[in-house]
Design a protein around this motif. Structure first.
Motif, PDB file in Angstrom:
ATOM      1  N   LEU A  89       0.862  -1.172   0.000  1.00  0.00           N
ATOM      2  CA  LEU A  89       0.000   0.000   0.000  1.00  0.00           C
ATOM      3  C   LEU A  89       0.898   1.222   0.000  1.00  0.00           C
ATOM      4  N   LEU A  90       0.589   2.222  -0.815  1.00  0.00           N
ATOM      5  CA  LEU A  90       1.489   3.356  -0.921  1.00  0.00           C
ATOM      6  C   LEU A  90       0.739   4.620  -1.323  1.00  0.00           C
ATOM      7  N   VAL A  91       1.376   5.762  -1.063  1.00  0.00           N
ATOM      8  CA  VAL A  91       0.910   7.045  -1.576  1.00  0.00           C
ATOM      9  C   VAL A  91       1.528   7.211  -2.958  1.00  0.00           C
ATOM     10  N   ARG A  92       0.719   7.031  -3.992  1.00  0.00           N
ATOM     11  CA  ARG A  92       1.232   7.019  -5.363  1.00  0.00           C
ATOM     12  C   ARG A  92       1.743   8.392  -5.777  1.00  0.00           C
ATOM     13  N   ARG A  93       0.962   9.443  -5.484  1.00  0.00           N
ATOM     14  CA  ARG A  93       1.353  10.800  -5.849  1.00  0.00           C
ATOM     15  C   ARG A  93       0.898  11.770  -4.761  1.00  0.00           C
ATOM     16  N   ALA A  94       1.680  12.842  -4.567  1.00  0.00           N
ATOM     17  CA  ALA A  94       1.283  13.962  -3.717  1.00  0.00           C
ATOM     18  C   ALA A  94       1.879  15.214  -4.352  1.00  0.00           C
ATOM     19  N   ARG A  95       1.033  16.145  -4.779  1.00  0.00           N
ATOM     20  CA  ARG A  95       1.483  17.288  -5.568  1.00  0.00           C
ATOM     21  C   ARG A  95       0.895  18.602  -5.024  1.00  0.00           C
ATOM     22  N   PHE A  96       1.622  19.703  -5.264  1.00  0.00           N
ATOM     23  CA  PHE A  96       1.122  21.034  -4.917  1.00  0.00           C
ATOM     24  C   PHE A  96       1.630  22.017  -5.965  1.00  0.00           C
ATOM     25  N   ALA A  97       0.735  22.899  -6.446  1.00  0.00           N
ATOM     26  CA  ALA A  97       1.090  23.819  -7.522  1.00  0.00           C
ATOM     27  C   ALA A  97       0.530  25.206  -7.263  1.00  0.00           C
ATOM     28  N   VAL A  98       1.281  26.205  -7.728  1.00  0.00           N
ATOM     29  CA  VAL A  98       0.831  27.592  -7.798  1.00  0.00           C
ATOM     30  C   VAL A  98       0.902  27.992  -9.262  1.00  0.00           C
ATOM     31  N   THR A  99      -0.214  28.429  -9.828  1.00  0.00           N
ATOM     32  CA  THR A  99      -0.256  28.762 -11.245  1.00  0.00           C
ATOM     33  C   THR A  99      -1.213  29.917 -11.482  1.00  0.00           C
ATOM     34  N   GLY A 100      -1.153  30.491 -12.678  1.00  0.00           N
ATOM     35  CA  GLY A 100      -2.076  31.584 -12.978  1.00  0.00           C
ATOM     36  C   GLY A 100      -1.651  32.400 -14.176  1.00  0.00           C
ATOM     37  N   PHE A 101      -2.342  33.544 -14.341  1.00  0.00           N
ATOM     38  CA  PHE A 101      -2.079  34.487 -15.417  1.00  0.00           C
ATOM     39  C   PHE A 101      -1.868  35.876 -14.822  1.00  0.00           C
ATOM     40  N   PHE A 102      -1.032  36.706 -15.492  1.00  0.00           N
ATOM     41  CA  PHE A 102      -0.998  38.121 -15.150  1.00  0.00           C
ATOM     42  C   PHE A 102      -0.951  38.925 -16.440  1.00  0.00           C
ATOM     43  N   HIS A 103      -1.628  40.092 -16.405  1.00  0.00           N
ATOM     44  CA  HIS A 103      -1.803  40.938 -17.589  1.00  0.00           C
ATOM     45  C   HIS A 103      -2.381  40.147 -18.756  1.00  0.00           C
ATOM     46  N   GLU A 104      -3.170  39.135 -18.468  1.00  0.00           N
ATOM     47  CA  GLU A 104      -3.928  38.321 -19.423  1.00  0.00           C
ATOM     48  C   GLU A 104      -3.060  37.497 -20.362  1.00  0.00           C
ATOM     49  N   LYS A 105      -1.911  37.988 -20.762  1.00  0.00           N
ATOM     50  CA  LYS A 105      -1.119  37.356 -21.814  1.00  0.00           C
ATOM     51  C   LYS A 105       0.046  36.521 -21.294  1.00  0.00           C
ATOM     52  N   PHE A 106       0.306  36.552 -20.002  1.00  0.00           N
ATOM     53  CA  PHE A 106       1.402  35.769 -19.442  1.00  0.00           C
ATOM     54  C   PHE A 106       0.834  34.704 -18.503  1.00  0.00           C
TER      55      PHE A 106
END
Length: 303
Positions: free
Chosen positions: A67-84
């Motif tokens: 029995l195992l923890v297959r994946r554990a993930r954390f992310a910060v993502t987004g857009f600024f000035h709409e184009k980036f």
């Protein structure tokens, strides 16, 4: 005079608050993944997940039940000035933290976007799907072990207005995630996807996607440390002797995705060849190929 200024400031505050409420975007729906902060032209999202797994072998299968923890993930993502767009993504699988993705993306042109940093390379329909969204907990053995996945480089990608054709291609170190270049030669990786019946949205063939991927570059690898494993880290194939490889590594693949309302059919074929493996003065090539077919149906009725 002071009372007048206080009253004026209060009116301005009330007006600004009302204007902010009018301009604020709608709240995310129940099925939007992550925790979002939304402003005019800017989006900041935090998201994470964990997946549990079990391995219960029968007969002579390698490894012990686990029995195992297959994946554990954390992310910060987004857009600024709409184009980036930006992302910082950390993986903590099996208790070890390491950088998964870190990139910056420009979307200023209608037909092409540009991305630099460390990210998923444009290869394989299965690999490009987030592990939080694939049909099964694990990808196919061939895809996990022989498909290019994450790398450091630069990429250009885009699609036509009708969304019949999309492409992606880039130059990468060829060494994988969090590894520096060790030979004077980059790896070119590209992918094309056709949706030939996209204009027939209500048709059963409206969501047929045909993809092709290609990777080629000169690499330097120590196959003495290489092993090809099941998701439980149980090795199916491993090199026990000192085997050095300096030469071309080529991969190509074809894939199909067909979605009809709640049903889905996916299939993929992958071919891999690493040239000039040297052991005890002799040379050989490492070749592998494989495929998978998967069918799913959403019992709760969503598309």
């Amino acid at each position: 005079m002071s009372r007048f200024l206080i009253g004026l400031l209060l009116l301005l505050f009330i007006h600004a608050s009302a204007q902010a409420q009018e301009d604020s975007p709608p709240r995310p729906g129940d099925f939007d993944e992550g925790y979002l902060f939304i402003g005019p032209g800017d989006v900041l999202k935090f998201k994470g997940y964990a997946q549990m797994d079990a391995y219960l072998p029968f007969g002579t299968s390698p490894g012990l039940s686990e029995l195992l923890v297959r994946r554990a993930r954390f992310a910060v993502t987004g857009f600024f000035h709409e184009k980036f767009r930006y992302m910082l993504y950390v993986r903590m699988d099996r208790g070890k933290a390491e950088l998964n993705e870190a990139f910056l993306e420009s979307r200023h042109l209608p037909f092409a976007s540009f991305r630099v940093g460390q990210f998923k390379v444009p290869f394989s329909q299965s690999n490009l799907q987030s592990s939080a969204q694939i049909d099964f907990v694990n990808r196919a053995f061939m895809i996990e072990n022989f498909s290019p996945a994450y790398d450091i480089g630069a990429m250009v990608f885009g699609e036509d207005k009708q969304k019949i054709f999309n492409y992606a291609t880039g130059l990468f170190n060829g060494e994988g995630r969090n590894k520096p270049e060790n030979i004077n030669g980059k790896t070119i990786i590209g992918r094309v996807v056709l949706t030939p019946f996209a204009s027939f949205k209500s048709s059963v063939v409206g969501q047929v996607h045909l993809g092709g991927s290609f990777s080629h570059g000169r690499q330097k690898n120590n196959f003495g440390n290489a092993s090809y494993k099941l998701p439980t880290e149980t090795a199916v194939l491993a090199f026990s002797d000192s085997v050095q490889q300096t030469g071309s590594v080529t991969s190509y693949g074809y894939d199909l995705e067909w979605l009809v309302k709640s049903a889905g059919l996916r299939a993929e074929y992958l071919w891999y060849n690493a040239e000039n493996l040297v052991k005890n003065g002799g040379t050989t090539n490492l070749k592998a190929d494989g495929y998978y077919v998967a069918a799913t149906y959403v019992l709760t009725g969503e598309d």
